[in-house]
Design a protein around this motif. Structure first.
Motif: not given
Length: 253
Positions: A26, A28, A53, A120, A123, A125
């Motif tokens: 992922k 961010t 995100n 982050s 998540e 990420s």
């Protein structure tokens, strides 16, 4: 002519490869409502889909249009986003700043990056940077603030060139047509602060940095001495922002 379609493919591959190296999936991105973050968000959406995100982080000094434009990008490209106001953090510290706009702006930028790295972490990420080459060369960014990131897809792209790329990506006209601004205080303008337009500065930066031209050569080409001196000074004075901390080499013998 720049082949922007190839640039787009290269940057998407760069993002995918660099994130994969970390073992994460992922990313961010802090979305400000400006050109740079819009370009990066769209690239990340194409590279990672729903594993992107975006975070909007307005303060009491942000313009409403910045938030509106950031949301416009997210809605157009179906990007997930959340809004986290940094107003409480800034308000809690601003009384110590004697209404110094630069200090407040730098503090705000660092608060945004603190929020971004916390998101982050939540998540799992990677934070993707949004500073262009013009800003990085001129030090027009806050160290440990908006220039902080794990990877940066546009750090070799001059601001004046970025508009054409943004049009290819489909960045909304509302963003393409507004004056560049870090939005650190009401009415703040990048180009007014720097004293020249990005287009004019980039012409000189490309010759100074990419073509390694001397001041004398640039003067012969008709560029203003004040502009050359100002850019050379900013490049040298702000070079530390783009380096890791210098660690002393200790002689243990």
């Amino acid at each position: 002519m720049i082949d922007w379609k190839n640039v787009k493919l290269d940057l998407i591959n760069f993002l995918k490869n660099e994130v994969k190296k970390t073992g994460l999936e992922k990313v961010t991105v802090g979305l400000s409502g400006g050109l740079d973050s819009a370009v990066v968000a769209i690239l990340c959406k194409e590279a990672f889909g729903d594993k992107l995100n975006c975070v909007l982080m307005p303060s009491q000094f942000s313009s409403q249009s910045s938030t509106d434009h950031a949301i416009e990008v997210c809605e157009k490209f179906n990007i997930k986003y959340e809004i986290i106001s940094i107003e409480p953090m800034v308000s809690g510290f601003i009384k110590n700043m004697d209404e110094d706009r630069l200090r407040i702006g730098n503090f705000s930028a660092r608060m945004r990056m603190s929020v971004l790295y916390d998101v982050s972490s939540r998540e799992k990420s990677l934070v993707v940077g949004t500073s262009n080459k013009s800003e990085l060369l001129l030090g027009y960014g806050t160290i440990f603030g908006d220039i902080a990131c794990a990877i940066n897809p546009i750090g070799q792209m001059y601001k004046s060139d970025e508009f054409e790329f943004a049009r290819l990506l489909g960045v909304p006209e509302s963003i393409l047509n507004k004056a560049p601004s870090a939005d650190l205080w009401e009415g703040q303008s990048d180009e007014e602060e720097l004293g020249y337009s990005y287009k004019h500065m980039d012409e000189v930066l490309k010759l100074l940095v990419d073509a390694n031209k001397s001041k004398e050569e640039l003067l012969k080409l008709g560029f203003e001495e004040d502009l050359i001196d100002r850019l050379e000074y900013r490049i040298k004075a702000n070079a530390f922002k783009g380096r890791l901390p210098i660690i002393a080499n200790i002689n243990w013998s």
